[in-house]
Design a protein around this motif. Structure first.
Motif, mmCIF file in Angstrom:
data_model
loop_
_atom_site.group_PDB
_atom_site.id
_atom_site.type_symbol
_atom_site.label_atom_id
_atom_site.label_comp_id
_atom_site.label_asym_id
_atom_site.label_seq_id
_atom_site.Cartn_x
_atom_site.Cartn_y
_atom_site.Cartn_z
ATOM 1 N N ARG A 199 0.832 -1.211 0.000
ATOM 2 C CA ARG A 199 0.000 0.000 0.000
ATOM 3 C C ARG A 199 0.864 1.258 0.000
ATOM 4 O O ARG A 199 0.581 2.211 -0.717
ATOM 5 C CB ARG A 199 -0.903 0.021 1.233
ATOM 6 N N MET A 200 1.898 1.260 0.829
ATOM 7 C CA MET A 200 2.774 2.427 0.927
ATOM 8 C C MET A 200 3.457 2.693 -0.418
ATOM 9 O O MET A 200 3.500 3.826 -0.892
ATOM 10 C CB MET A 200 3.830 2.208 2.012
ATOM 11 N N ARG A 201 3.980 1.650 -1.042
ATOM 12 C CA ARG A 201 4.645 1.815 -2.343
ATOM 13 C C ARG A 201 3.670 2.299 -3.409
ATOM 14 O O ARG A 201 4.025 3.111 -4.257
ATOM 15 C CB ARG A 201 5.288 0.498 -2.767
ATOM 16 N N GLY A 217 4.048 5.759 -5.423
ATOM 17 C CA GLY A 217 4.083 5.750 -6.891
ATOM 18 C C GLY A 217 3.019 6.654 -7.488
ATOM 19 O O GLY A 217 3.264 7.366 -8.461
ATOM 20 N N MET A 218 1.837 6.635 -6.884
ATOM 21 C CA MET A 218 0.762 7.504 -7.381
ATOM 22 C C MET A 218 1.091 8.971 -7.134
ATOM 23 O O MET A 218 0.802 9.826 -7.980
ATOM 24 C CB MET A 218 -0.558 7.130 -6.703
ATOM 25 N N ALA A 219 1.719 9.286 -6.009
ATOM 26 C CA ALA A 219 2.093 10.672 -5.713
ATOM 27 C C ALA A 219 3.133 11.167 -6.719
ATOM 28 O O ALA A 219 3.055 12.303 -7.203
ATOM 29 C CB ALA A 219 2.632 10.785 -4.294
ATOM 30 N N VAL A 220 4.096 10.325 -7.056
ATOM 31 C CA VAL A 220 5.120 10.698 -8.036
ATOM 32 C C VAL A 220 4.468 10.914 -9.402
ATOM 33 O O VAL A 220 4.745 11.906 -10.087
ATOM 34 C CB VAL A 220 6.229 9.621 -8.110
ATOM 35 N N ALA A 221 3.589 9.995 -9.799
ATOM 36 C CA ALA A 221 2.915 10.128 -11.100
ATOM 37 C C ALA A 221 2.051 11.388 -11.126
ATOM 38 O O ALA A 221 2.005 12.102 -12.126
ATOM 39 C CB ALA A 221 2.067 8.892 -11.375
ATOM 40 N N ARG A 222 1.351 11.666 -10.022
ATOM 41 C CA ARG A 222 0.507 12.864 -9.945
ATOM 42 C C ARG A 222 1.366 14.116 -10.059
ATOM 43 O O ARG A 222 0.997 15.070 -10.753
ATOM 44 C CB ARG A 222 -0.268 12.863 -8.625
ATOM 45 N N ALA A 223 2.522 14.123 -9.392
ATOM 46 C CA ALA A 223 3.413 15.279 -9.444
ATOM 47 C C ALA A 223 3.945 15.506 -10.867
ATOM 48 O O ALA A 223 4.167 16.643 -11.274
ATOM 49 C CB ALA A 223 4.574 15.088 -8.469
ATOM 50 N N LYS A 224 4.133 14.432 -11.609
ATOM 51 C CA LYS A 224 4.614 14.550 -12.993
ATOM 52 C C LYS A 224 3.467 14.822 -13.966
ATOM 53 O O LYS A 224 3.702 14.977 -15.161
ATOM 54 C CB LYS A 224 5.321 13.258 -13.408
ATOM 55 N N GLY A 225 2.241 14.832 -13.466
ATOM 56 C CA GLY A 225 1.090 15.086 -14.326
ATOM 57 C C GLY A 225 0.664 13.886 -15.139
ATOM 58 O O GLY A 225 -0.041 14.017 -16.132
ATOM 59 N N LYS A 226 1.066 12.696 -14.733
ATOM 60 C CA LYS A 226 0.739 11.499 -15.501
ATOM 61 C C LYS A 226 -0.457 10.740 -14.927
ATOM 62 O O LYS A 226 -0.959 9.839 -15.557
ATOM 63 C CB LYS A 226 1.943 10.571 -15.553
#
Length: 128
Positions: free
Chosen positions: A61-63, A67-76
């Motif tokens: 869950r943590m990973r 991963g979703m936070a990184v993708a959201r930050a990149k706009g993906k």
């Protein structure tokens, strides 16, 4: 052979399974060793398995969240695209406001489900 750490997803779940096995008089045979959930060694075995399984689920869950936070930050990470674009939604709202079209008519006309029509109408009510 199923993985033994899949026996339970949490410590309380493992205790419940262990209690169920004890009530039915069942013992586990693993690698030539017998584990009886009624004795202290069997209980600790179940608890250790459950602890590792719970840790594994929490780590996953943590990973996933990271991963979703990184993708959201990149706009993906944008989510599912709407079935109707803004122009179609505006036109649909105008047609519905006339009272000449039923939900089924609109769904057929725009090649979407009735649920999609209801969602567009609900979003418009929420925005107003």
């Amino acid at each position: 052979m199923p993985k033994l750490d899949r026996l339970a997803r949490s410590v309380p779940d493992a205790r419940e399974i262990g209690d169920s096995l004890v009530a039915r008089g069942i013992r586990l045979s693993l690698g030539g060793s017998i584990y009886d959930p009624a004795d202290p060694m069997g209980k600790i075995f179940f608890n250790i398995l459950a602890t590792f399984a719970e840790f594994e689920v929490d780590l996953l869950r943590m990973r996933t969240r990271e991963g979703m936070a990184v993708a959201r930050a990149k706009g993906k990470l944008k989510g599912k695209q709407p079935k109707l674009n803004a122009r179609q939604q505006a036109h649909l709202l105008k047609e519905r406001a006339t009272g000449d079209y039923t939900i089924a008519d609109l769904a057929e006309q725009y090649y979407v489900s009735r649920a999609t029509i209801y969602r567009v109408l609900e979003r418009a009510r929420g925005a107003a």
